[in-house]
Design a protein around this motif. Structure first.
Motif, short mmCIF file in Angstrom:
data_model
loop_
_atom_site.label_atom_id
_atom_site.label_comp_id
_atom_site.label_asym_id
_atom_site.label_seq_id
_atom_site.Cartn_x
_atom_site.Cartn_y
_atom_site.Cartn_z
N LEU A 136 35.82 47.65 40.96
CA LEU A 136 35.19 46.64 40.10
C LEU A 136 36.25 45.74 39.48
O LEU A 136 36.11 44.50 39.48
N ALA A 137 37.30 46.33 38.94
CA ALA A 137 38.35 45.54 38.28
C ALA A 137 39.05 44.62 39.27
O ALA A 137 39.28 43.44 38.99
N ILE A 138 39.39 45.15 40.43
CA ILE A 138 40.11 44.36 41.44
C ILE A 138 39.24 43.21 41.94
O ILE A 138 39.68 42.05 41.99
N ASP A 139 38.00 43.53 42.32
CA ASP A 139 37.11 42.50 42.84
C ASP A 139 36.82 41.42 41.80
O ASP A 139 36.74 40.23 42.12
N THR A 140 36.67 41.84 40.54
CA THR A 140 36.38 40.88 39.47
C THR A 140 37.55 39.92 39.27
O THR A 140 37.36 38.70 39.23
N LEU A 141 38.74 40.46 39.14
CA LEU A 141 39.91 39.61 38.93
C LEU A 141 40.16 38.68 40.12
O LEU A 141 40.55 37.52 39.95
N GLU A 142 39.93 39.20 41.31
CA GLU A 142 40.13 38.37 42.50
C GLU A 142 39.09 37.25 42.56
O GLU A 142 39.42 36.10 42.89
N SER A 143 37.85 37.56 42.23
CA SER A 143 36.80 36.53 42.27
C SER A 143 37.03 35.47 41.21
O SER A 143 36.66 34.31 41.40
N TRP A 144 37.64 35.84 40.09
CA TRP A 144 37.97 34.87 39.04
C TRP A 144 39.17 34.00 39.41
O TRP A 144 39.46 33.02 38.73
N GLY A 145 39.89 34.38 40.44
CA GLY A 145 41.09 33.64 40.82
C GLY A 145 42.28 33.99 39.96
O GLY A 145 43.28 33.26 39.95
N GLU A 146 42.21 35.10 39.24
CA GLU A 146 43.30 35.52 38.37
C GLU A 146 44.25 36.49 39.07
O GLU A 146 45.36 36.73 38.59
N LEU A 147 43.82 37.06 40.17
CA LEU A 147 44.63 38.01 40.93
C LEU A 147 44.84 37.46 42.33
O LEU A 147 43.87 37.13 43.02
N LEU A 148 46.09 37.32 42.73
CA LEU A 148 46.38 36.79 44.05
C LEU A 148 45.85 37.75 45.12
O LEU A 148 45.90 38.97 44.95
N PRO A 149 45.35 37.22 46.23
CA PRO A 149 44.78 38.09 47.28
C PRO A 149 45.74 39.16 47.77
O PRO A 149 45.33 40.30 48.02
N GLU A 150 47.02 38.81 47.90
CA GLU A 150 48.00 39.80 48.36
C GLU A 150 48.15 40.94 47.35
O GLU A 150 48.29 42.11 47.73
N ALA A 151 48.12 40.60 46.07
CA ALA A 151 48.20 41.63 45.03
C ALA A 151 46.95 42.50 45.03
O ALA A 151 47.03 43.71 44.83
N ALA A 152 45.80 41.88 45.27
CA ALA A 152 44.55 42.64 45.31
C ALA A 152 44.59 43.69 46.42
O ALA A 152 44.15 44.84 46.23
N GLU A 153 45.14 43.33 47.57
CA GLU A 153 45.23 44.28 48.68
C GLU A 153 46.17 45.44 48.33
O GLU A 153 45.90 46.60 48.67
N LYS A 154 47.26 45.14 47.66
CA LYS A 154 48.18 46.21 47.24
C LYS A 154 47.52 47.11 46.20
O LYS A 154 47.73 48.34 46.21
N PHE A 155 46.73 46.53 45.31
CA PHE A 155 46.01 47.34 44.33
C PHE A 155 45.03 48.29 45.03
O PHE A 155 44.86 49.44 44.62
N ARG A 156 44.37 47.80 46.06
CA ARG A 156 43.42 48.66 46.79
C ARG A 156 44.15 49.82 47.47
O ARG A 156 43.65 50.95 47.49
N ALA A 157 45.33 49.54 47.99
CA ALA A 157 46.12 50.62 48.61
C ALA A 157 46.58 51.61 47.55
O ALA A 157 46.56 52.83 47.77
N LEU A 158 46.98 51.11 46.38
CA LEU A 158 47.41 52.00 45.30
C LEU A 158 46.23 52.81 44.77
O LEU A 158 46.40 53.96 44.35
N SER A 159 45.04 52.23 44.80
CA SER A 159 43.85 52.94 44.35
C SER A 159 43.63 54.21 45.18
O SER A 159 43.25 55.27 44.65
N GLU A 160 43.88 54.12 46.48
CA GLU A 160 43.75 55.29 47.34
C GLU A 160 44.78 56.35 46.96
O GLU A 160 44.47 57.55 46.93
#
Length: 271
Positions: A136-160
């Motif tokens: 939820l946090a990652i998708d929200t920040l990415e949809s707002w344009g506050e989180l760069l797409p590359e950072a969002a992908e790294k966050f998803r990997a760290l989430s695992e």
């Protein structure tokens, strides 16, 4: 006419001095590298202690350099995570890296949500004071344009990594060092992408050796709250008089009130 120039940042590049000397280097370069290596080893011994120093040196080298990052809410804790890994506290380093990722997401959501009240995501996050559901946090920040797409992908990997580390998994007893190193590299990559003090992020323009915030980005929430506090508003004629122990900038010059483009600023600065 003035622009915000990044001045406050954090990094540690000492790990590079521990690399082997390339054979193709000339003798002077080799001598300089070996001297820097010896200096780094002495510094690590002083910082982390002499006991099991070879292991600590190897761990420090495996961490790679701490990324060039503006000063924000992650710097202190990233250093603590790195320290834990160097001295062999692999599980604390693993959980610390994951907790830091969650902390960054929480900081960003809580700090920036007031600017996105009209978004469909706002109703999902406006009441809560903390968030432990990363998607939820990652998708929200990415949809707002506050989180760069590359950072969002790294966050998803760290989430695992976080899910495996926090929830009981017997395998962690045997591979805590590997998991910790992977998690630390991910959080460092996130910092390097999202909070870099030097790079190709869309809000920067570069004059050799100097990073500035583009005029069109100055009022963006992320920039206003996190990057501008690490900057000084300076004109194209400014001079840096001192860096250590304090940054001293001389900008006592007359400037017109005309607005100029970033490209024009570069041209004036490079004269």
């Amino acid at each position: 006419m003035k622009r915000y120039r990044i001045f406050s940042f954090d990094f540690d590049s000492r790990a590079q001095s521990l690399e082997s000397v390339p054979e193709e280097w000339n003798e002077k370069a080799k001598e300089l590298h070996l001297a820097n290596r010896e200096k780094t080893i002495k510094g690590l011994a002083y910082q982390y202690g002499e006991q099991q120093l070879e292991v600590k040196i190897k761990n420090f080298q495996d961490l790679k350099f701490k990324p060039f990052s503006i000063s924000a809410f992650h710097n202190k804790f990233l250093q603590q995570v790195r320290n834990s890994y160097v001295v062999g506290g692999y599980y604390p380093a693993l959980t610390g890296a994951c907790a830091l990722g969650e902390r960054i997401l929480n900081h960003l959501i809580i700090l920036l949500r007031q600017y996105h009240k009209d978004s469909p995501e706002y109703k999902k996050v406006y009441r809560k004071q903390s968030f432990d559901f990363w998607p939820l946090a990652i998708d929200t920040l990415e949809s707002w344009g506050e989180l760069l797409p590359e950072a969002a992908e790294k966050f998803r990997a760290l989430s695992e990594k976080r899910n495996r580390a926090i929830h009981f998994n017997p395998e962690t007893d045997h591979n805590d060092q590997i998991l910790a190193l992977e998690a630390i590299h991910l959080i460092q990559e996130i910092v390097s992408i999202q909070f870099s003090a030097f790079g190709t992020q869309p809000w920067y323009f570069c004059i050799p050796g100097e990073m500035y915030i583009k005029k069109e980005w100055e009022n963006k929430p992320l920039i206003k709250h996190i990057f501008i506090p690490n900057s000084l508003l300076v004109g194209p004629k400014h001079k840096v008089e001192s860096i250590i122990p304090n940054i001293v900038v001389n900008d006592q010059f007359e400037y017109s009130n005309d607005e100029i483009s970033d490209e024009e600023y570069c041209a004036l600065r490079e004269k």
